[in-house]
Design a protein around this motif. Structure first.
Motif, PDB file in Angstrom:
ATOM      1  N   ASN A  93       0.797  -1.220   0.000  1.00  0.00           N
ATOM      2  CA  ASN A  93       0.000   0.000   0.000  1.00  0.00           C
ATOM      3  C   ASN A  93       0.833   1.275   0.000  1.00  0.00           C
ATOM      4  N   GLY A  94       2.069   1.233   0.406  1.00  0.00           N
ATOM      5  CA  GLY A  94       2.906   2.383   0.702  1.00  0.00           C
ATOM      6  C   GLY A  94       2.843   3.587  -0.203  1.00  0.00           C
ATOM      7  N   ALA A  95       3.060   3.451  -1.489  1.00  0.00           N
ATOM      8  CA  ALA A  95       3.162   4.608  -2.378  1.00  0.00           C
ATOM      9  C   ALA A  95       1.865   4.896  -3.130  1.00  0.00           C
ATOM     10  N   THR A  96       0.772   4.303  -2.707  1.00  0.00           N
ATOM     11  CA  THR A  96      -0.495   4.490  -3.400  1.00  0.00           C
ATOM     12  C   THR A  96      -1.117   5.835  -3.047  1.00  0.00           C
ATOM     13  N   PRO A  97      -1.355   6.700  -4.048  1.00  0.00           N
ATOM     14  CA  PRO A  97      -2.017   7.976  -3.746  1.00  0.00           C
ATOM     15  C   PRO A  97      -3.463   7.735  -3.311  1.00  0.00           C
TER      16      PRO A  97
ATOM     17  N   SER B 232      -1.674   3.003   5.214  1.00  0.00           N
ATOM     18  CA  SER B 232      -1.887   4.436   5.432  1.00  0.00           C
ATOM     19  C   SER B 232      -3.031   4.620   6.432  1.00  0.00           C
ATOM     20  N   TRP B 233      -3.153   5.823   6.924  1.00  0.00           N
ATOM     21  CA  TRP B 233      -4.254   6.154   7.815  1.00  0.00           C
ATOM     22  C   TRP B 233      -5.579   5.888   7.098  1.00  0.00           C
ATOM     23  N   PHE B 234      -5.642   6.255   5.828  1.00  0.00           N
ATOM     24  CA  PHE B 234      -6.872   6.092   5.042  1.00  0.00           C
ATOM     25  C   PHE B 234      -7.285   4.626   4.947  1.00  0.00           C
ATOM     26  N   ILE B 235      -6.349   3.734   4.628  1.00  0.00           N
ATOM     27  CA  ILE B 235      -6.701   2.318   4.454  1.00  0.00           C
ATOM     28  C   ILE B 235      -7.083   1.683   5.788  1.00  0.00           C
TER      29      ILE B 235
ATOM     30  N   LYS C 274      -3.565  -8.352   8.771  1.00  0.00           N
ATOM     31  CA  LYS C 274      -2.385  -7.977   9.558  1.00  0.00           C
ATOM     32  C   LYS C 274      -1.715  -6.783   8.901  1.00  0.00           C
ATOM     33  N   TYR C 275      -1.414  -5.773   9.714  1.00  0.00           N
ATOM     34  CA  TYR C 275      -0.697  -4.594   9.233  1.00  0.00           C
ATOM     35  C   TYR C 275       0.799  -4.796   9.461  1.00  0.00           C
ATOM     36  N   VAL C 276       1.596  -4.515   8.438  1.00  0.00           N
ATOM     37  CA  VAL C 276       3.049  -4.631   8.506  1.00  0.00           C
ATOM     38  C   VAL C 276       3.621  -3.273   8.101  1.00  0.00           C
ATOM     39  N   HIS C 277       4.520  -2.726   8.898  1.00  0.00           N
ATOM     40  CA  HIS C 277       4.994  -1.368   8.681  1.00  0.00           C
ATOM     41  C   HIS C 277       6.326  -1.274   7.951  1.00  0.00           C
TER      42      HIS C 277
END
Length: 106
Positions: free
Chosen positions: A20-24, A58-61, A81-84
């Protein structure tokens, strides 16, 4: 496309890794779209999914998934599961099985 591909490929347990990282924000899926996708997934596919990993959430997702929890089963919710970091992802699954685009690696 994803669901029809999974139906052909999945005979056993599987995991999905979502980078998800670089997704606008304007390119992220909306609530209605996610709900429709969840409803389209066959019971067998839901049952065989062992983990849905979201890398760099992201906060949005996180908010969007929080809003969808009332519409999805608690069993399915527990598989998210969220992975940072990619390092953290490597602690969960062997990285040789994950294709990560160079732009994400940066």
């Amino acid at each position: 496309y994803v669901i029809s591909t999974l139906e052909l490929m999945v005979a056993e347990d599987y995991m999905i890794v979502y980078l998800n990282g670089a997704t606008p924000r304007r390119r992220m899926p909306g609530f209605t779209w996610m709900k429709r996708c969840y409803q389209m997934i066959d019971r067998r596919l839901k049952k065989n999914l062992k983990m849905f990993i979201i890398v760099h959430p992201s906060w949005f997702i996180r908010t969007l998934l929080g809003l969808t929890r009332p519409f999805i089963s608690s069993k399915f919710s527990s598989k998210i599961k969220y992975v940072h970091s990619l390092q953290e992802l490597g602690e969960i699954i062997p990285m040789e099985y994950v294709h990560i685009p160079p732009s994400i690696m940066k």
